[in-house]
Design a protein around this motif. Sequence first.
Motif, short mmCIF file in Angstrom:
data_model
loop_
_atom_site.label_atom_id
_atom_site.label_comp_id
_atom_site.label_asym_id
_atom_site.label_seq_id
_atom_site.Cartn_x
_atom_site.Cartn_y
_atom_site.Cartn_z
N GLU A 1 0.84 -1.20 0.00
CA GLU A 1 0.00 0.00 0.00
C GLU A 1 0.87 1.26 0.00
O GLU A 1 0.59 2.23 -0.71
N LYS B 1 -8.46 -1.95 -2.86
CA LYS B 1 -8.61 -0.96 -1.79
C LYS B 1 -8.67 0.46 -2.33
O LYS B 1 -9.29 1.33 -1.73
N GLU C 1 -4.87 -10.27 1.90
CA GLU C 1 -5.89 -9.31 2.36
C GLU C 1 -6.09 -9.37 3.87
O GLU C 1 -6.53 -8.40 4.48
#
Length: 555
Positions: free
Chosen positions: A145, A179, A529
């Motif tokens: 991320e 996301k 996840e």
Amino acid sequence: MQQHVSKSAREWQETTYRKAREKVEERKVQFTTSSDIPVQPLYTQEDLAQFQPQEQLGYPGEFPFTRGVQPSMYRSRFWTMRQYAGFGTAEESNKRYHYLLSQGTTGLSVAFDLPTQIGYDADHPLAAGEVGKVGVSISSLEDMETLLHGLPLERISTSMTINATASILLALYIAVAKKQGADVRKLSGTIQNDILKEYVARGTYIYPPEHSMRLITDIFKYCAEHVPRWNTISISGYHIREAGATAAQEIAFTLSNAIAYVQAAIDAGLNVDRFAGQLSFFFNCHNNFFEEICKFRAARRMWAHIMRERFHAQEKRSMMLRFHTQTAGSTLTAQQPDNNIIRTAYQAMAAVLGGTQSLHTNSKDEALSLPTEESARIALRTQQILAYETGVADTVDPLAGSYFIETLTNQLEEAAWQYIHKIDELGGSVRAIEKGYLQSEIEQAAYDYQLSLERGTATVVGVNRFTIENEVQPEIQRVDPEVGKRQAAKLAALRQRRDNEQVQNRLQALQDAARGSKNLMPFIIEAVEAYATLGEISDALRHVFGEQREFAAEL
């Protein structure tokens, strides 16, 4: 007085050329390519007496794609300009990606550190001293991320140089895209995912070939259905060449590995036209300018015939050899590193004249360290000058019809076919690797080249000729030695706050699936996840698949 005009190449050699050589001797070198193909003083139409332009050359965008896979090539759109980058932490690498995009790069290319490549988290004992050194450290979805923060994943193409853990990194990329709210079906990019060349030339494998091939075909199946714009493999000759292979060996061993992947996918029940359009290739561009151009042209033609005649592909896209090129890291020198800018520029031009779809130009300081921001910018500017200022992209396959180019293309193809036939006789690429055949051929080629350097029959400017005494080395990029400790601390904090029961349940589900025959990609995505780490997922598969040790040569 009437001037003599030769009627044939032989007559020219015996008269005009011989007289010239009597006055001025030729250089005392071997006029051969890297593949030991002799280079004649002159090429004429006599060298192409058996040449069939319609069948062997054709037209751009049409079988056999010798002249390029797209009809208009760079007249419509330049090649994708990628700069391979990644070092230290995800935060540092993210800054470099934003910088490169601001400077005009048109695609990302992610380099991962060795622990990430071989399935160890940053806090694993075997990762000590290697975290963030040759690429970015990625251990979890949290790292991914951060790495991709602020990058529009639906609009950019991302290449990830990852093999043994390719399924995990692709799962992490998909999870971040979800996301972000991106449409996964619109994601475009490539995972290298070429494990066979790891057994041959590079060494970052984890599992035995049978299980590695299963992971690869599972990715083929999953992406064909869920991520249709993603290139599921980049079948790589690059590292084979870096290990010392010749141009002919690079073509042959790469295409033989590709044959093995296609056959494995077909054996797993996939229709060839369902997945073949998502295959891509990754080639080196070395120093022998004309040989490299011909290498790309020969490889395209060979792959078209392989797909049509061996695998009976029907779709045009299935027969196209689409490839990314990187200039040759093994040609870069620590001595006089500014010379590397010149080497890279010539290699980049050869790649473009050879019809590449995507290109990375190496930075001048890569023989010393990871690139600095300045050297990465110069490498990118090399591509931009090539595209916008030289005119080489204005017409398709501009060297086609050259007596030399067409002859050398044919000779490289012939040499490559000889290797492929030998590999077929040994039982295919996997069996040839297990026997040590590919490895021994590469080792011999590398040894021969090293001897030529030591004897002075080959020249590397600044190394064995035209040297400088007391050379001052430039400033280099340095990775913070404390990066490993910081990454380990981040992992410890992640393990404290995640749902560890959920993590264990998903890792157990992955192990159960690995013992059976289900596609593993959905289980890996569910694990990442839940913030299961790369090392934990790799260990779950190690528990079922075991680990591969180096092959002992049988030949």
